[in-house]
Write a protein that holds these residues in place. Structure first.
Motif, PDB file in Angstrom:
ATOM      1  N   PHE A  38      74.625  17.470  42.124  1.00  0.00           N
ATOM      2  CA  PHE A  38      74.521  16.090  42.577  1.00  0.00           C
ATOM      3  C   PHE A  38      75.033  16.005  44.013  1.00  0.00           C
ATOM      4  CE2 PHE A  38      75.169  15.913  37.998  1.00  0.00           C
ATOM      5  CZ  PHE A  38      74.087  15.146  37.603  1.00  0.00           C
ATOM      6  N   SER A  39      74.568  14.986  44.724  1.00  0.00           N
ATOM      7  CA  SER A  39      75.034  14.794  46.093  1.00  0.00           C
ATOM      8  C   SER A  39      76.433  14.168  46.073  1.00  0.00           C
ATOM      9  CB  SER A  39      74.072  13.879  46.851  1.00  0.00           C
ATOM     10  OG  SER A  39      74.097  12.582  46.287  1.00  0.00           O
ATOM     11  N   ASP A  40      77.078  14.177  47.214  1.00  0.00           N
ATOM     12  CA  ASP A  40      78.422  13.603  47.299  1.00  0.00           C
ATOM     13  C   ASP A  40      78.402  12.104  47.038  1.00  0.00           C
ATOM     14  OD1 ASP A  40      79.536  16.061  47.878  1.00  0.00           O
ATOM     15  OD2 ASP A  40      79.299  15.797  50.039  1.00  0.00           O
ATOM     16  N   GLU A  41      77.343  11.424  47.500  1.00  0.00           N
ATOM     17  CA  GLU A  41      77.263   9.972  47.293  1.00  0.00           C
ATOM     18  C   GLU A  41      77.106   9.634  45.811  1.00  0.00           C
ATOM     19  OE1 GLU A  41      74.979  11.477  49.462  1.00  0.00           O
ATOM     20  OE2 GLU A  41      76.241  11.172  51.218  1.00  0.00           O
ATOM     21  N   SER A  42      76.351  10.448  45.084  1.00  0.00           N
ATOM     22  CA  SER A  42      76.134  10.139  43.669  1.00  0.00           C
ATOM     23  C   SER A  42      77.384  10.423  42.837  1.00  0.00           C
ATOM     24  CB  SER A  42      74.951  10.937  43.125  1.00  0.00           C
ATOM     25  OG  SER A  42      75.219  12.316  43.187  1.00  0.00           O
ATOM     26  N   ARG A  43      78.308  11.220  43.325  1.00  0.00           N
ATOM     27  CA  ARG A  43      79.555  11.461  42.610  1.00  0.00           C
ATOM     28  C   ARG A  43      80.552  10.328  42.792  1.00  0.00           C
ATOM     29  NH1 ARG A  43      80.492  16.886  44.977  1.00  0.00           N
ATOM     30  NH2 ARG A  43      78.544  17.830  44.452  1.00  0.00           N
ATOM     31  N   LEU A  44      80.385   9.521  43.815  1.00  0.00           N
ATOM     32  CA  LEU A  44      81.341   8.445  44.072  1.00  0.00           C
ATOM     33  C   LEU A  44      81.257   7.331  43.029  1.00  0.00           C
ATOM     34  CD1 LEU A  44      81.113   8.141  47.949  1.00  0.00           C
ATOM     35  CD2 LEU A  44      82.917   9.194  46.589  1.00  0.00           C
ATOM     36  N   LEU A  45      80.054   7.024  42.538  1.00  0.00           N
ATOM     37  CA  LEU A  45      79.899   5.933  41.574  1.00  0.00           C
ATOM     38  C   LEU A  45      80.664   6.202  40.277  1.00  0.00           C
ATOM     39  CD1 LEU A  45      78.672   3.219  40.858  1.00  0.00           C
ATOM     40  CD2 LEU A  45      76.665   4.446  40.025  1.00  0.00           C
ATOM     41  N   PRO A  46      80.514   7.360  39.619  1.00  0.00           N
ATOM     42  CA  PRO A  46      81.317   7.577  38.399  1.00  0.00           C
ATOM     43  C   PRO A  46      82.820   7.570  38.662  1.00  0.00           C
ATOM     44  CG  PRO A  46      79.546   9.176  38.521  1.00  0.00           C
ATOM     45  CD  PRO A  46      79.547   8.441  39.814  1.00  0.00           C
ATOM     46  N   GLU A  47      83.246   8.063  39.818  1.00  0.00           N
ATOM     47  CA  GLU A  47      84.673   8.013  40.135  1.00  0.00           C
ATOM     48  C   GLU A  47      85.145   6.574  40.281  1.00  0.00           C
ATOM     49  OE1 GLU A  47      85.581  10.327  43.563  1.00  0.00           O
ATOM     50  OE2 GLU A  47      84.964  12.218  42.623  1.00  0.00           O
ATOM     51  N   HIS A  48      84.318   5.729  40.867  1.00  0.00           N
ATOM     52  CA  HIS A  48      84.669   4.311  41.031  1.00  0.00           C
ATOM     53  C   HIS A  48      84.750   3.631  39.666  1.00  0.00           C
ATOM     54  CE1 HIS A  48      84.987   0.447  42.967  1.00  0.00           C
ATOM     55  NE2 HIS A  48      83.939   0.007  42.272  1.00  0.00           N
ATOM     56  N   VAL A  49      83.787   3.878  38.807  1.00  0.00           N
ATOM     57  CA  VAL A  49      83.795   3.279  37.467  1.00  0.00           C
ATOM     58  C   VAL A  49      85.012   3.788  36.683  1.00  0.00           C
ATOM     59  CG1 VAL A  49      82.543   3.172  35.278  1.00  0.00           C
ATOM     60  CG2 VAL A  49      81.312   2.944  37.428  1.00  0.00           C
ATOM     61  N   TRP A  50      85.329   5.067  36.801  1.00  0.00           N
ATOM     62  CA  TRP A  50      86.487   5.642  36.127  1.00  0.00           C
ATOM     63  C   TRP A  50      87.767   4.948  36.578  1.00  0.00           C
ATOM     64  CZ3 TRP A  50      90.173   9.153  38.451  1.00  0.00           C
ATOM     65  CH2 TRP A  50      91.049   9.722  37.537  1.00  0.00           C
ATOM     66  N   ALA A  51      87.884   4.675  37.893  1.00  0.00           N
ATOM     67  CA  ALA A  51      89.075   3.992  38.407  1.00  0.00           C
ATOM     68  C   ALA A  51      89.135   2.551  37.912  1.00  0.00           C
ATOM     69  CB  ALA A  51      89.084   4.034  39.932  1.00  0.00           C
ATOM     70  N   LEU A  52      87.984   1.876  37.826  1.00  0.00           N
ATOM     71  CA  LEU A  52      87.966   0.494  37.332  1.00  0.00           C
ATOM     72  C   LEU A  52      88.382   0.414  35.864  1.00  0.00           C
ATOM     73  CD1 LEU A  52      84.697  -0.904  38.935  1.00  0.00           C
ATOM     74  CD2 LEU A  52      87.044  -1.493  39.518  1.00  0.00           C
ATOM     75  N   MET A  53      88.099   1.464  35.087  1.00  0.00           N
ATOM     76  CA  MET A  53      88.448   1.473  33.661  1.00  0.00           C
ATOM     77  C   MET A  53      89.909   1.839  33.421  1.00  0.00           C
ATOM     78  SD  MET A  53      85.045   3.233  32.095  1.00  0.00           S
ATOM     79  CE  MET A  53      85.732   3.310  30.461  1.00  0.00           C
ATOM     80  N   GLY A  54      90.654   2.107  34.479  1.00  0.00           N
ATOM     81  CA  GLY A  54      92.064   2.442  34.312  1.00  0.00           C
ATOM     82  C   GLY A  54      92.317   3.929  34.194  1.00  0.00           C
ATOM     83  N   CYS A  55      91.398   4.740  34.668  1.00  0.00           N
ATOM     84  CA  CYS A  55      91.527   6.208  34.702  1.00  0.00           C
ATOM     85  C   CYS A  55      91.801   6.804  33.329  1.00  0.00           C
ATOM     86  CB  CYS A  55      92.616   6.613  35.690  1.00  0.00           C
ATOM     87  SG  CYS A  55      92.395   5.968  37.337  1.00  0.00           S
ATOM     88  N   PRO A  56      90.952   6.524  32.319  1.00  0.00           N
ATOM     89  CA  PRO A  56      91.188   7.119  31.007  1.00  0.00           C
ATOM     90  C   PRO A  56      90.873   8.622  31.027  1.00  0.00           C
ATOM     91  CG  PRO A  56      89.090   6.019  31.001  1.00  0.00           C
ATOM     92  CD  PRO A  56      89.722   5.730  32.340  1.00  0.00           C
ATOM     93  N   CYS A  57      91.527   9.345  30.151  1.00  0.00           N
ATOM     94  CA  CYS A  57      91.198  10.765  30.005  1.00  0.00           C
ATOM     95  C   CYS A  57      90.968  11.039  28.521  1.00  0.00           C
ATOM     96  CB  CYS A  57      92.297  11.648  30.564  1.00  0.00           C
ATOM     97  SG  CYS A  57      93.819  11.614  29.631  1.00  0.00           S
ATOM     98  N   GLY A  58      90.296  12.121  28.222  1.00  0.00           N
ATOM     99  CA  GLY A  58      89.925  12.447  26.862  1.00  0.00           C
ATOM    100  C   GLY A  58      91.090  12.687  25.936  1.00  0.00           C
ATOM    101  N   LYS A  59      92.239  13.062  26.485  1.00  0.00           N
ATOM    102  CA  LYS A  59      93.386  13.359  25.645  1.00  0.00           C
ATOM    103  C   LYS A  59      93.933  12.102  24.982  1.00  0.00           C
ATOM    104  CE  LYS A  59      97.847  15.668  25.865  1.00  0.00           C
ATOM    105  NZ  LYS A  59      98.798  16.369  26.731  1.00  0.00           N
ATOM    106  N   TYR A  60      93.845  10.977  25.671  1.00  0.00           N
ATOM    107  CA  TYR A  60      94.465   9.759  25.165  1.00  0.00           C
ATOM    108  C   TYR A  60      93.465   8.718  24.673  1.00  0.00           C
ATOM    109  CZ  TYR A  60      98.439  11.771  27.537  1.00  0.00           C
ATOM    110  OH  TYR A  60      99.417  12.623  27.958  1.00  0.00           O
ATOM    111  N   THR A  61      92.161   8.981  24.765  1.00  0.00           N
ATOM    112  CA  THR A  61      91.185   7.973  24.326  1.00  0.00           C
ATOM    113  C   THR A  61      90.753   8.193  22.913  1.00  0.00           C
ATOM    114  OG1 THR A  61      89.381   9.254  25.238  1.00  0.00           O
ATOM    115  CG2 THR A  61      90.314   7.527  26.624  1.00  0.00           C
TER     116      THR A  61
END
Length: 61
Positions: A38-61
């Protein structure tokens, strides 16, 4: 030989009779880089959504 090096007989035989090993610097320089999926620009959107969700990780979800 096997007690000194810790290698098995077959591994020791391969090391002694096989082709010479490359120098570590040459081995790193000859690596093939895989193309990015993926391009660098297309990686920014999932990172932004991840930050909006409170940075969940698989260990605690």
């Amino acid at each position: 030989m096997t007690t000194t090096t810790g290698m098995g007989r077959s591994n020791a035989r391969q090391m002694l009779t096989g082709p010479p090993l490359p120098e570590p610097a040459e081995q790193v320089d000859l690596r093939r880089m895989r193309p990015k999926g993926f391009s660098d620009e297309s990686r920014l959107l999932p990172e932004h959504v991840w930050a909006l969700m409170g940075c969940p990780c698989g260990k605690y979800t």
